[in-house]
Write a protein that holds these residues in place. Sequence first.
Motif: not given
Lengths: 175, 95
Positions: A17, A82-85, A87-88, A101, A103, A105-106, A109, B45, B48, B52-53, B56
């Motif tokens: 990452r 921001a942390f979610t994005r 990590f993904l 991969i 991501q 935004r939500f 992908r 939010y 959602v 995703h967590w 993915y």
Amino acid sequence: MREFELEPGEHVVKEARKHWFLFLGELLPFAILAILPFALPKLLILAPPMTPYAALFDYHTVLSRAVLGVWLLVWWTSAWGAFTRYFLNAWVLTNQRIATIKQRRFFVREVSSLLLTRVQDVTTNVSGIVPSLLGIGDIKVQSAGADVEFTMRGIPRPEQMRDLILKYVSAEPAQ
Amino acid sequence: MPDQPLQPFSPPTTLFTQLHLPSALSAGVLVTWALYAVFAFWAIYTLVAVYHWLKYSHASWIAFPAIAAHLFISVALMSYALSGQAFFLSPYLPV
């Protein structure tokens, strides 16, 4: 892996990452906005003409506490998003291919793969004092196809990743 | 341009005293409903992001602590906004 099915005999070698330091940089605006309600009254007191405005930041009333709570909740949730994005978003090296991969935004992908048999050139780029000290850099992977190019930006220890890619490129028989 | 000198600033004592609200609506009710609207948006939010967590993150061990930390801190902040009690965050917030 949900993004792509591993072929028989394929295994994940490394998952990378963006460097944590770059992620901290992304968090900085949220942190500044979160501490603003606490810092602003103290800063206003330092500037005499603005001192009366410091009284606006009294958090002992019900309304001001509600506003402060919502303010902190908004920036905490944004930082967590921001942390979610962070990590993904990942680069995955298997013994047969490189997958990116993204991501964006939500619900947006993008997953793309490059077979190691098609890799022709791997270039690393580390430029700047902080990236050199922390080992942050980019890797550009060029394939046999004229315009197919994979770029991993801001990854930790790019030289190590390049060596791993080249190790598996040479181990993979050309088809 | 007005030629009168600038008046010194005096902060408003309460925000809602100058508002003429219908008798059925009190300032407290308005604030509470505004908070509920914010919390509803937060809930959507969060749902959602959790989706995703879980879908993915490749069953990563980070997923559950990340979700739990978000829920704990958010609930503490929401409680602070509603009642002034922030549980484990209380020492860090003005009461």
